[in-house]
Design an enzyme around this catalytic site. Sequence first.
Site, PDB file in Angstrom:
ATOM      1  N   ASN A 103       0.804  -1.230   0.000  1.00 45.12           N
ATOM      2  CA  ASN A 103       0.000   0.000   0.000  1.00 45.12           C
ATOM      3  C   ASN A 103       0.835   1.278   0.000  1.00 45.12           C
ATOM      4  OD1 ASN A 103       0.830  -0.536   2.620  1.00 45.12           O
ATOM      5  ND2 ASN A 103      -1.133  -0.089   3.560  1.00 45.12           N
TER       6      ASN A 103
ATOM      7  N   LYS B 274      13.042  -6.770   0.881  1.00 44.81           N
ATOM      8  CA  LYS B 274      12.160  -7.578   0.039  1.00 44.81           C
ATOM      9  C   LYS B 274      10.915  -6.744  -0.262  1.00 44.81           C
ATOM     10  CE  LYS B 274       9.767 -11.079  -1.691  1.00 44.81           C
ATOM     11  NZ  LYS B 274       8.486 -10.332  -1.879  1.00 44.81           N
ATOM     12  N   PRO B 275      10.773  -6.213  -1.491  1.00 49.98           N
ATOM     13  CA  PRO B 275       9.591  -5.410  -1.820  1.00 49.98           C
ATOM     14  C   PRO B 275       8.361  -6.281  -2.011  1.00 49.98           C
ATOM     15  CG  PRO B 275      10.970  -5.662  -3.754  1.00 49.98           C
ATOM     16  CD  PRO B 275      11.710  -6.309  -2.613  1.00 49.98           C
TER      17      PRO B 275
ATOM     18  N   GLY C  28       2.685  -5.995   7.291  1.00 50.49           N
ATOM     19  CA  GLY C  28       1.898  -6.912   6.470  1.00 50.49           C
ATOM     20  C   GLY C  28       0.779  -7.547   7.259  1.00 50.49           C
TER      21      GLY C  28
ATOM     22  N   GLU D  14       4.341  -5.085  12.225  1.00 51.35           N
ATOM     23  CA  GLU D  14       3.174  -4.204  12.184  1.00 51.35           C
ATOM     24  C   GLU D  14       2.156  -4.905  11.311  1.00 51.35           C
ATOM     25  OE1 GLU D  14       0.380  -2.306  11.119  1.00 51.35           O
ATOM     26  OE2 GLU D  14       1.653  -1.027   9.877  1.00 51.35           O
ATOM     27  N   LEU D  15       1.062  -5.370  11.911  1.00 49.58           N
ATOM     28  CA  LEU D  15       0.199  -6.347  11.252  1.00 49.58           C
ATOM     29  C   LEU D  15      -1.221  -5.860  10.982  1.00 49.58           C
ATOM     30  CD1 LEU D  15       1.360  -9.494  13.270  1.00 49.58           C
ATOM     31  CD2 LEU D  15       2.272  -8.588  11.107  1.00 49.58           C
TER      32      LEU D  15
ATOM     33  N   CYS E 159      -3.350   0.451   6.986  1.00 49.79           N
ATOM     34  CA  CYS E 159      -3.506  -0.228   8.278  1.00 49.79           C
ATOM     35  C   CYS E 159      -4.064   0.710   9.337  1.00 49.79           C
ATOM     36  CB  CYS E 159      -2.169  -0.803   8.730  1.00 49.79           C
ATOM     37  SG  CYS E 159      -0.848   0.422   8.897  1.00 49.79           S
TER      38      CYS E 159
ATOM     39  N   GLU F 132     -10.590  -6.724   9.397  1.00 52.35           N
ATOM     40  CA  GLU F 132      -9.990  -5.571   8.719  1.00 52.35           C
ATOM     41  C   GLU F 132     -10.400  -5.611   7.250  1.00 52.35           C
ATOM     42  OE1 GLU F 132      -5.647  -3.399   8.453  1.00 52.35           O
ATOM     43  OE2 GLU F 132      -5.700  -5.579   8.387  1.00 52.35           O
TER      44      GLU F 132
END
Length: 492
Positions: free
Chosen positions: A153, A176-177, A228, A250-251, A285, A386
């Site tokens: 995002n 890692k993109p 993610g 961060e989820l 998020c 979510e």
Amino acid sequence: MSVDPLDVPGLVIRGEVVAGDEPPYRVVDPGRPTEVVTHAPAASAAQVDAAVAAATAAGPGWSGLSLEERIAWVVAAAEVAVQPEEVELLARPLTRENGKVLAEAEFEVATVSAIAETFAGLAREALMPVQLPDGGRVTFHPHGVVAALLPFNWPLSVCMTKIAPALMAGNTVVVKPPPTCPAVVLYVARQMAEVLPPGVLNTVSGPGTDVAEALVTQPGVAMTTLTGGGQAGRAILRASADRLAPALLELGGNDAGIVAPDVEPTEDVAADLFDAAMASSGQVCTALKRLYVPARHLDQWVEALAVCAAATVTGHGLNPDVTHGPVHTAAAEARAATLLAEAMRSGATVVQPGGLHTGPSEVGGHYVRPAVVARPDPTSALVTDEQFAPLLPVLGYRAIGDAVTAANSTRFGLGASVWTADGELASAVAEQLRAGTVYRNAHGPGGLDPRLPFGGWGESGLGVEFGVDGVRAYTRPRSRPRPRPLPGPASR
């Protein structure tokens, strides 16, 4: 700009740009899914090992520099990577591979240098030794090789919020993109790597999860940081547990906003609430994902929010008339439709008055018009999960304590907000909300303060980013208690 960012940017390993060992894979435009915007490089497991080895080899030299030297390197690399005149040139390909509207893409690209500058100030505060009055001392030391896994995002901004503090703290990094929009991240990282010493910043990419799994399980990785989903976070925790390596996760969340009874349903407040929910087509998020308003004013709030929704135009992000781009994948589009259908079956009213601006080339694009959903069943997935889509459920409450209870009825705990002119009420409610960040009269990216730690409670993650604590997350403290004299006769 020396090359087109979408022209197979390549991997960076040990300061060299190399092609992936595996066949390149297609990256498509979410607004025009039949349009291939690039063929991205795919790393092999051997290349993942090589990237970690390069970062390991570069570690002693990089961590041996002074803090000010490392800060200067990172700030200079960020400035070179994105020149002011290149912002739009990079934003257009970001829109094509991500889907976000061009204005948002331009804003994101422009954050690269600004984020580096912000962390420079934070690093100076966070990483200087702490000297106690009695002679005790605390110093901060890097973990080693940091694996940084990025979301789709805000890939560039999140990349910088990870690599800037990690590098300034003396770590080396393998990035890692996201597999669905890797090109601009790979380009900017390559530009930065050309400025930094070889091996300090490396990149690997690939479709699916194979490359990510190879990276987070690589024995040389000392720390992993991910923005993610929960499934990926759990996999990283399991991999990190095998070698007792730290993980910063961060989820995501299911952020609730509570509008207090003293706030009238005005267009201005409704606009702020709407924007907090719908930024990036709801794919943030920190977005407002549930709204609780006084039951007696619920219809007026829905009407005010519907006015905001009616002013939206959904379509391809490069179209200047468009306010909201597509969601990122076909799966996200299908899930949004499922959430709305379930909400309607439960008796909710869906208000979706915005326009749709698509042409022949956009047929099949993953378009979801912003929707305000009134009175959904509190147990429906639209409320409990979510959404990551431009859908805002609006629920009524009779007593503000009931709203707090409902807001806390979630396994997530990233953020929450209270909207009121009453400072005492705001403080009282904020103390009861179970979330890592509690905003007042704001919500989401526009309300964040990078000087403060940002992290989630519950299933929203582990650890924090931003602030002094977020920089120190990339270090290990070493304590040196005050020295004591040796017992016995004094030595000569």
